[in-house]
Write a protein that holds these residues in place. Structure first.
Motif, PDB file in Angstrom:
ATOM      1  N   ASP A  85       3.762 -10.596   5.591  1.00 15.62           N
ATOM      2  CA  ASP A  85       4.194  -9.204   5.537  1.00 15.62           C
ATOM      3  C   ASP A  85       3.220  -8.310   6.293  1.00 15.62           C
ATOM      4  O   ASP A  85       2.025  -8.605   6.400  1.00 15.62           O
ATOM      5  CB  ASP A  85       4.269  -8.718   4.084  1.00 15.62           C
ATOM      6  CG  ASP A  85       5.395  -9.372   3.310  1.00 15.62           C
ATOM      7  OD1 ASP A  85       6.345  -9.880   3.952  1.00 15.62           O
ATOM      8  OD2 ASP A  85       5.334  -9.380   2.081  1.00 15.62           O
ATOM      9  N   ARG A  86       3.745  -7.189   6.771  1.00 16.34           N
ATOM     10  CA  ARG A  86       2.912  -6.180   7.407  1.00 16.34           C
ATOM     11  C   ARG A  86       2.274  -5.350   6.298  1.00 16.34           C
ATOM     12  O   ARG A  86       2.971  -4.828   5.431  1.00 16.34           O
ATOM     13  CB  ARG A  86       3.779  -5.305   8.300  1.00 16.34           C
ATOM     14  CG  ARG A  86       3.010  -4.343   9.118  1.00 16.34           C
ATOM     15  CD  ARG A  86       3.940  -3.668  10.118  1.00 16.34           C
ATOM     16  NE  ARG A  86       3.125  -2.872  10.994  1.00 16.34           N
ATOM     17  CZ  ARG A  86       3.412  -1.651  11.355  1.00 16.34           C
ATOM     18  NH1 ARG A  86       4.518  -1.086  10.951  1.00 16.34           N
ATOM     19  NH2 ARG A  86       2.603  -0.977  12.145  1.00 16.34           N
ATOM     20  N   VAL A  87       0.946  -5.224   6.315  1.00 12.44           N
ATOM     21  CA  VAL A  87       0.219  -4.572   5.225  1.00 12.44           C
ATOM     22  C   VAL A  87      -0.872  -3.647   5.760  1.00 12.44           C
ATOM     23  O   VAL A  87      -1.282  -3.753   6.914  1.00 12.44           O
ATOM     24  CB  VAL A  87      -0.438  -5.621   4.285  1.00 12.44           C
ATOM     25  CG1 VAL A  87       0.606  -6.503   3.620  1.00 12.44           C
ATOM     26  CG2 VAL A  87      -1.453  -6.476   5.029  1.00 12.44           C
ATOM     27  N   GLU A 112      -0.981  -8.274   9.617  1.00 10.46           N
ATOM     28  CA  GLU A 112      -0.118  -9.213   8.912  1.00 10.46           C
ATOM     29  C   GLU A 112      -0.958  -9.912   7.851  1.00 10.46           C
ATOM     30  O   GLU A 112      -2.086 -10.320   8.116  1.00 10.46           O
ATOM     31  CB  GLU A 112       0.445 -10.243   9.899  1.00 10.46           C
ATOM     32  CG  GLU A 112       1.365 -11.252   9.271  1.00 10.46           C
ATOM     33  CD  GLU A 112       1.878 -12.254  10.283  1.00 10.46           C
ATOM     34  OE1 GLU A 112       1.955 -13.448   9.940  1.00 10.46           O
ATOM     35  OE2 GLU A 112       2.194 -11.844  11.416  1.00 10.46           O
ATOM     36  N   TYR A 113      -0.394 -10.048   6.639  1.00  8.96           N
ATOM     37  CA  TYR A 113      -1.153 -10.691   5.570  1.00  8.96           C
ATOM     38  C   TYR A 113      -1.028 -12.201   5.688  1.00  8.96           C
ATOM     39  O   TYR A 113       0.069 -12.748   5.743  1.00  8.96           O
ATOM     40  CB  TYR A 113      -0.665 -10.219   4.204  1.00  8.96           C
ATOM     41  CG  TYR A 113      -1.472 -10.798   3.063  1.00  8.96           C
ATOM     42  CD1 TYR A 113      -2.840 -10.601   2.997  1.00  8.96           C
ATOM     43  CD2 TYR A 113      -0.878 -11.554   2.070  1.00  8.96           C
ATOM     44  CE1 TYR A 113      -3.603 -11.128   1.975  1.00  8.96           C
ATOM     45  CE2 TYR A 113      -1.628 -12.085   1.033  1.00  8.96           C
ATOM     46  CZ  TYR A 113      -2.983 -11.871   0.990  1.00  8.96           C
ATOM     47  OH  TYR A 113      -3.735 -12.401  -0.028  1.00  8.96           O
ATOM     48  N   GLY A 114      -2.157 -12.879   5.719  1.00  7.99           N
ATOM     49  CA  GLY A 114      -2.186 -14.330   5.867  1.00  7.99           C
ATOM     50  C   GLY A 114      -2.505 -15.066   4.586  1.00  7.99           C
ATOM     51  O   GLY A 114      -2.735 -16.267   4.595  1.00  7.99           O
ATOM     52  N   CYS A 142      -7.380 -12.554   3.015  1.00  5.64           N
ATOM     53  CA  CYS A 142      -8.285 -11.950   2.044  1.00  5.64           C
ATOM     54  C   CYS A 142      -7.615 -12.001   0.672  1.00  5.64           C
ATOM     55  O   CYS A 142      -6.491 -12.479   0.534  1.00  5.64           O
ATOM     56  CB  CYS A 142      -8.618 -10.506   2.421  1.00  5.64           C
ATOM     57  SG  CYS A 142      -7.204  -9.396   2.436  1.00  5.64           S
ATOM     58  N   GLU A 143      -8.309 -11.484  -0.323  1.00  2.29           N
ATOM     59  CA  GLU A 143      -7.764 -11.452  -1.673  1.00  2.29           C
ATOM     60  C   GLU A 143      -6.521 -10.564  -1.686  1.00  2.29           C
ATOM     61  O   GLU A 143      -6.470  -9.544  -1.010  1.00  2.29           O
ATOM     62  CB  GLU A 143      -8.784 -10.860  -2.667  1.00  2.29           C
ATOM     63  CG  GLU A 143     -10.157 -11.444  -2.606  1.00  2.29           C
ATOM     64  CD  GLU A 143     -11.047 -10.730  -1.573  1.00  2.29           C
ATOM     65  OE1 GLU A 143     -10.635  -9.741  -0.955  1.00  2.29           O
ATOM     66  OE2 GLU A 143     -12.162 -11.196  -1.390  1.00  2.29           O
ATOM     67  N   PRO A 144      -5.492 -10.918  -2.477  1.00  3.07           N
ATOM     68  CA  PRO A 144      -4.280 -10.092  -2.528  1.00  3.07           C
ATOM     69  C   PRO A 144      -4.543  -8.680  -3.045  1.00  3.07           C
ATOM     70  O   PRO A 144      -3.786  -7.759  -2.739  1.00  3.07           O
ATOM     71  CB  PRO A 144      -3.348 -10.844  -3.473  1.00  3.07           C
ATOM     72  CG  PRO A 144      -4.015 -12.100  -3.854  1.00  3.07           C
ATOM     73  CD  PRO A 144      -5.382 -12.126  -3.272  1.00  3.07           C
ATOM     74  N   GLU A 145      -5.610  -8.475  -3.815  1.00  4.64           N
ATOM     75  CA  GLU A 145      -5.934  -7.148  -4.341  1.00  4.64           C
ATOM     76  C   GLU A 145      -6.428  -6.193  -3.262  1.00  4.64           C
ATOM     77  O   GLU A 145      -6.569  -5.001  -3.501  1.00  4.64           O
ATOM     78  CB  GLU A 145      -7.024  -7.245  -5.428  1.00  4.64           C
ATOM     79  CG  GLU A 145      -6.646  -8.086  -6.616  1.00  4.64           C
ATOM     80  CD  GLU A 145      -6.859  -9.574  -6.378  1.00  4.64           C
ATOM     81  OE1 GLU A 145      -7.739  -9.951  -5.567  1.00  4.64           O
ATOM     82  OE2 GLU A 145      -6.121 -10.376  -6.977  1.00  4.64           O
ATOM     83  N   ARG A 146      -6.690  -6.708  -2.061  1.00  4.73           N
ATOM     84  CA  ARG A 146      -7.236  -5.889  -0.981  1.00  4.73           C
ATOM     85  C   ARG A 146      -6.185  -5.490   0.049  1.00  4.73           C
ATOM     86  O   ARG A 146      -6.533  -4.989   1.116  1.00  4.73           O
ATOM     87  CB  ARG A 146      -8.375  -6.635  -0.280  1.00  4.73           C
ATOM     88  CG  ARG A 146      -9.557  -6.908  -1.180  1.00  4.73           C
ATOM     89  CD  ARG A 146     -10.178  -5.621  -1.627  1.00  4.73           C
ATOM     90  NE  ARG A 146     -11.433  -5.851  -2.323  1.00  4.73           N
ATOM     91  CZ  ARG A 146     -11.879  -5.092  -3.293  1.00  4.73           C
ATOM     92  NH1 ARG A 146     -11.177  -4.052  -3.681  1.00  4.73           N
ATOM     93  NH2 ARG A 146     -13.010  -5.337  -3.889  1.00  4.73           N
ATOM     94  N   VAL A 147      -4.895  -5.714  -0.264  1.00  9.62           N
ATOM     95  CA  VAL A 147      -3.825  -5.308   0.639  1.00  9.62           C
ATOM     96  C   VAL A 147      -2.706  -4.638  -0.140  1.00  9.62           C
ATOM     97  O   VAL A 147      -2.581  -4.821  -1.355  1.00  9.62           O
ATOM     98  CB  VAL A 147      -3.250  -6.503   1.438  1.00  9.62           C
ATOM     99  CG1 VAL A 147      -4.293  -7.117   2.343  1.00  9.62           C
ATOM    100  CG2 VAL A 147      -2.645  -7.550   0.524  1.00  9.62           C
ATOM    101  N   ALA A 148      -1.898  -3.849   0.561  1.00  6.65           N
ATOM    102  CA  ALA A 148      -0.698  -3.218   0.010  1.00  6.65           C
ATOM    103  C   ALA A 148       0.319  -3.133   1.145  1.00  6.65           C
ATOM    104  O   ALA A 148      -0.059  -3.199   2.323  1.00  6.65           O
ATOM    105  CB  ALA A 148      -1.020  -1.828  -0.539  1.00  6.65           C
ATOM    106  N   PRO A 149       1.608  -2.994   0.831  1.00  7.55           N
ATOM    107  CA  PRO A 149       2.611  -2.903   1.898  1.00  7.55           C
ATOM    108  C   PRO A 149       2.273  -1.789   2.889  1.00  7.55           C
ATOM    109  O   PRO A 149       1.709  -0.757   2.515  1.00  7.55           O
ATOM    110  CB  PRO A 149       3.905  -2.586   1.143  1.00  7.55           C
ATOM    111  CG  PRO A 149       3.680  -3.125  -0.228  1.00  7.55           C
ATOM    112  CD  PRO A 149       2.217  -2.951  -0.503  1.00  7.55           C
ATOM    113  N   VAL A 192      -3.842 -11.278  11.986  1.00  7.69           N
ATOM    114  CA  VAL A 192      -3.574 -11.837  10.661  1.00  7.69           C
ATOM    115  C   VAL A 192      -4.849 -11.761   9.829  1.00  7.69           C
ATOM    116  O   VAL A 192      -5.882 -12.304  10.214  1.00  7.69           O
ATOM    117  CB  VAL A 192      -3.080 -13.301  10.747  1.00  7.69           C
ATOM    118  CG1 VAL A 192      -2.887 -13.896   9.373  1.00  7.69           C
ATOM    119  CG2 VAL A 192      -1.797 -13.372  11.558  1.00  7.69           C
ATOM    120  N   ARG A 193      -4.778 -11.063   8.682  1.00 10.66           N
ATOM    121  CA  ARG A 193      -5.916 -10.902   7.786  1.00 10.66           C
ATOM    122  C   ARG A 193      -5.731 -11.847   6.603  1.00 10.66           C
ATOM    123  O   ARG A 193      -4.720 -11.821   5.934  1.00 10.66           O
ATOM    124  CB  ARG A 193      -5.997  -9.462   7.285  1.00 10.66           C
ATOM    125  CG  ARG A 193      -7.000  -9.213   6.180  1.00 10.66           C
ATOM    126  CD  ARG A 193      -8.424  -9.402   6.582  1.00 10.66           C
ATOM    127  NE  ARG A 193      -8.878  -8.391   7.526  1.00 10.66           N
ATOM    128  CZ  ARG A 193     -10.061  -8.438   8.110  1.00 10.66           C
ATOM    129  NH1 ARG A 193     -10.904  -9.402   7.845  1.00 10.66           N
ATOM    130  NH2 ARG A 193     -10.403  -7.505   8.983  1.00 10.66           N
TER     131      ARG A 193
END
Length: 129
Positions: free
Chosen positions: A3-5, A15-17, A41-48, A38-39
């Motif tokens: 997803d684009r975040v 893009e979330y990797g 990282c922890e899911p807590e560090r991204v948002a849509p 593509v980044r």
């Protein structure tokens, strides 16, 4: 994944990797494909990517420090501190620090809203006979 975040670490959408479970984050570029970086990282560090980022927020604290206070290797003397007692970050300009703080608060608020919605949903299910 895919997803684009907006991310904790990047000024522009990526893009979330996914996360690898470790403390490290990586950024990969597909030079010939022409897509977003593509980044990982922890899911807590991204948002849509469509998460709204406010223009101002009183919770963002940016203070100019002296060079003596600045840790070695940091880009500048502007110290960004967010609520919750996290580790402050250092930035070259006040604008960079403020923009980064607002983006990070938007990510934190997005995750907080998801947790609150899930809690409310769980409580509604528990209240049913």
């Amino acid at each position: 994944m895919g997803d684009r975040v907006i991310s904790w670490y990047d000024d522009d959408p990526v893009e979330y990797g996914g996360g690898d479970g470790g403390p490290w984050t990586t950024l990969s570029f597909a030079l010939l494909a022409g897509g977003l970086p593509v980044r990982k990282c922890e899911p807590e560090r991204v948002a849509p990517a469509d998460t709204p980022i406010p223009g101002k927020d009183a919770r963002v604290s940016v203070v100019k420090r002296t060079r003596a206070e600045m840790p070695y290797g940091e880009p500048g003397v502007w110290q960004l501190t967010l609520p919750g007692g996290g580790v402050p970050t250092w930035h070259r300009t006040k604008r960079d620090a403020t923009t980064t703080g607002l983006r990070r608060l938007a990510i934190l608020d997005w995750h907080r809203a998801r947790v609150e919605a899930a809690t409310a949903s769980d409580e509604a299910v528990a209240d049913q006979p």
